[in-house]
Structure formats: structure tokens, C-alpha cells
Design an enzyme around this catalytic site. Structure first.
Site, PDB file in Angstrom:
ATOM      1  N   PRO A 114       0.784  -1.221   0.000  1.00  0.00           N
ATOM      2  CA  PRO A 114       0.000   0.000   0.000  1.00  0.00           C
ATOM      3  C   PRO A 114       0.822   1.281   0.000  1.00  0.00           C
ATOM      4  CG  PRO A 114      -0.153  -1.125   2.112  1.00  0.00           C
ATOM      5  CD  PRO A 114       0.506  -2.070   1.161  1.00  0.00           C
ATOM      6  N   ASN A 115       0.309   2.256  -0.727  1.00  0.00           N
ATOM      7  CA  ASN A 115       0.849   3.622  -0.830  1.00  0.00           C
ATOM      8  C   ASN A 115       2.123   3.719  -1.669  1.00  0.00           C
ATOM      9  OD1 ASN A 115      -1.196   4.803   0.901  1.00  0.00           O
ATOM     10  ND2 ASN A 115      -0.199   3.698   2.567  1.00  0.00           N
TER      11      ASN A 115
ATOM     12  N   ARG B 232       4.882  11.030  -2.289  1.00  0.00           N
ATOM     13  CA  ARG B 232       4.579  10.740  -0.891  1.00  0.00           C
ATOM     14  C   ARG B 232       5.827  10.912  -0.010  1.00  0.00           C
ATOM     15  NH1 ARG B 232       4.858   4.545   1.062  1.00  0.00           N
ATOM     16  NH2 ARG B 232       4.180   4.931   3.191  1.00  0.00           N
TER      17      ARG B 232
ATOM     18  N   GLU C  67      13.152  -9.425   0.660  1.00  0.00           N
ATOM     19  CA  GLU C  67      12.372  -8.283   1.182  1.00  0.00           C
ATOM     20  C   GLU C  67      13.141  -6.998   0.909  1.00  0.00           C
ATOM     21  OE1 GLU C  67      11.808  -8.666   5.397  1.00  0.00           O
ATOM     22  OE2 GLU C  67      10.791  -6.719   5.574  1.00  0.00           O
TER      23      GLU C  67
ATOM     24  N   TYR D 253      11.096   8.937   1.197  1.00  0.00           N
ATOM     25  CA  TYR D 253      11.051   7.950   0.108  1.00  0.00           C
ATOM     26  C   TYR D 253      11.613   8.476  -1.226  1.00  0.00           C
ATOM     27  CZ  TYR D 253       8.051   5.567   3.440  1.00  0.00           C
ATOM     28  OH  TYR D 253       7.575   4.955   4.573  1.00  0.00           O
TER      29      TYR D 253
ATOM     30  N   ALA E 154       3.430  -0.958   4.573  1.00  0.00           N
ATOM     31  CA  ALA E 154       2.938  -1.011   5.957  1.00  0.00           C
ATOM     32  C   ALA E 154       2.565  -2.429   6.389  1.00  0.00           C
ATOM     33  CB  ALA E 154       1.737  -0.083   6.104  1.00  0.00           C
TER      34      ALA E 154
ATOM     35  N   ASN F 106       8.169  -5.578  -1.376  1.00  0.00           N
ATOM     36  CA  ASN F 106       8.127  -4.476  -0.432  1.00  0.00           C
ATOM     37  C   ASN F 106       6.677  -4.424   0.066  1.00  0.00           C
ATOM     38  OD1 ASN F 106       8.051  -2.173   1.051  1.00  0.00           O
ATOM     39  ND2 ASN F 106       9.018  -0.860  -0.489  1.00  0.00           N
TER      40      ASN F 106
ATOM     41  N   HIS G  23      13.010  -2.585   1.280  1.00  0.00           N
ATOM     42  CA  HIS G  23      12.387  -1.339   1.754  1.00  0.00           C
ATOM     43  C   HIS G  23      13.244  -0.169   1.298  1.00  0.00           C
ATOM     44  CE1 HIS G  23       9.592  -3.465   4.315  1.00  0.00           C
ATOM     45  NE2 HIS G  23      10.604  -4.246   4.652  1.00  0.00           N
TER      46      HIS G  23
ATOM     47  N   ARG H 251      13.873   3.839  12.026  1.00  0.00           N
ATOM     48  CA  ARG H 251      12.663   4.664  12.107  1.00  0.00           C
ATOM     49  C   ARG H 251      11.867   4.349  13.394  1.00  0.00           C
ATOM     50  NH1 ARG H 251       9.672   4.663   6.553  1.00  0.00           N
ATOM     51  NH2 ARG H 251       8.578   6.354   7.638  1.00  0.00           N
TER      52      ARG H 251
HETATM   53  C1  DQA Z   1       8.475   0.980   3.453  1.00  0.00           C
HETATM   54  C2  DQA Z   1       8.624   1.120   4.973  1.00  0.00           C
HETATM   55  C3  DQA Z   1       7.294   0.874   5.672  1.00  0.00           C
HETATM   56  O1  DQA Z   1       7.448   1.020   7.063  1.00  0.00           O
HETATM   57  C4  DQA Z   1       6.257   1.862   5.205  1.00  0.00           C
HETATM   58  O2  DQA Z   1       5.000   1.581   5.777  1.00  0.00           O
HETATM   59  C5  DQA Z   1       6.157   1.950   3.723  1.00  0.00           C
HETATM   60  C6  DQA Z   1       7.371   1.875   2.922  1.00  0.00           C
HETATM   61  C7  DQA Z   1       9.784   1.335   2.714  1.00  0.00           C
HETATM   62  O3  DQA Z   1       9.895   0.957   1.555  1.00  0.00           O
HETATM   63  O4  DQA Z   1      10.643   2.000   3.269  1.00  0.00           O
HETATM   64  O5  DQA Z   1       5.084   2.186   3.177  1.00  0.00           O
HETATM   65  O6  DQA Z   1       8.181  -0.375   3.165  1.00  0.00           O
END
Ligand code: DQA
Length: 170
Positions: free
Chosen positions: A19-20, A27, A119, A32, A98, A95, A121, A128
């Protein structure tokens, strides 16, 4: 044949985004960055192409690579996409965004399909907020790449191909 080379086989990679991540580039750019998800996908495709078909030198990997790149804001849709990958995909780069920190369902789906997982990120989740430090995926993943921004995806797909090449040699 170099150590990193595997003889022609199709390697099927699935890159999943939670998501997002469709809003990357817009964003929370201080965290990011300004690169869109479409640019990250294009960069992964270019990098895989260069790995398999470099100019003037033997390919690092002698294989066809198929890349499926997918994003959803919905946990169930991601679970279904993982289930559909069973027997069809050789390695998943994910990825989960959240859902990394909440989703037993995505973890269970990844375990159910028995496909190796990397995985990734963009941000360094370990630097964080405390709620981002735990991942439901990291202990079932081949490895985790964090904090390297969009480059992390390129490293993850390369690591995925190298991992599959290693498995093919075993
Ligand atoms: C994320 C890190 C997550 O904590 C966050 O909710 C994201 C992006 C990252 O790519 O840094 O949406 O996965």
C-alpha cells in the site's frame, strides 16, 4: 562458463509492492525520495536486461528473465497474487510497505507457496519508529535490503537472479 553463469533457463521474478507505494515520488519525499514506482520498474527491467545481455562481454547470467511487477493497496489482493505465483514464479521480491509490520496473512501466503523471497524497503526501517522495526517477512526471507532507496530494488532483483543461479548449480 563463469561461476555466476547458469545455462539457459527462464527465471520468473515477481516484484510485489504494498500500500501507498503507488504514490512514490509524491509521498513523504524526504523519506522515500522523488522516484516513481514506474521508474523503479523501468530501472529493474533495464538492469536485468544488462545482466543477461551486456554488450561486448559474456552475460553474467545466461538465462531469460521474465519480470512481473505489481502493486496493490489491498492485503487480500496481494495474498491472491502470491497464491497465483505458486508453481509459476521462481522468486518473489516484496516491499510489503505497511503490511510488513502487520500482515500474518502475507507471511502465511509466502510460506504456503514455497517460493524464495527477498524483502526490500526504500527506507531503513530499523532507524525509524519502533513499530517499523519488526517485519513479519524478514525471518522467512532469503535476505532483506533496507535504506538504499530505489537502488534497493535493482539490488534485490540482481540478488534474486544470483540466488536462483546458485540454486540451479546445486
Ligand atoms: C516501506 C517502509 C514501511 O514502514 C512503510 O510503511 C512503507 C514503505 C519502505 O519501503 O521504506 O510504506 O516499506
Amino acid at each position: 562458463m563463469s561461476d555466476a553463469t547458469v545455462v539457459a533457463k527462464t527465471m520468473r521474478l515477481l516484484v510485489l509492492n504494498g500500500p501507498n507505494l503507488n504514490l512514490l515520488g509524491l509521498r513523504e519525499t524526504a523519506i522515500y525520495g522523488r522516484t516513481s514506482l514506474a521508474s523503479i520498474e523501468a530501472d529493474c527491467r533495464l538492469h536485468l536486461d544488462r545482466m543477461c545481455r551486456p554488450t561486448g562481454q559474456p552475460p553474467l547470467i545466461d538465462a531469460e528473465v521474465e519480470l512481473d511487477f505489481f502493486q496493490s493497496n489491498h492485503e487480500g489482493v496481494l495474498v491472491e497474487r502470491i497464491q497465483q505465483a505458486r508453481g509459476v514464479v521462481d522468486l518473489i521480491v516484496i516491499n510489503p510497505a505497511a503490511y510488513t509490520h502487520t500482515s500474518v496473512a502475507i507471511r502465511d501466503a509466502l510460506l504456503a507457496v514455497e517460493i524464495p523471497v527477498i524483502e526490500v524497503h526504500l527506507s531503513n526501517i530499523h532507524k525509524r519508529e519502533p513499530f517499523r522495526h519488526h517485519s513479519y517477512i524478514s525471518d522467512i526471507a532469503v535476505g532483506q535490503i533496507v535504506g538504499l532507496g530505489p537502488d534497493g530494488y535493482r539490488f534485490a532483483v540482481e540478488a534474486g537472479i544470483r540466488h536462483l543461479a546458485r540454486l540451479a548449480r546445486e
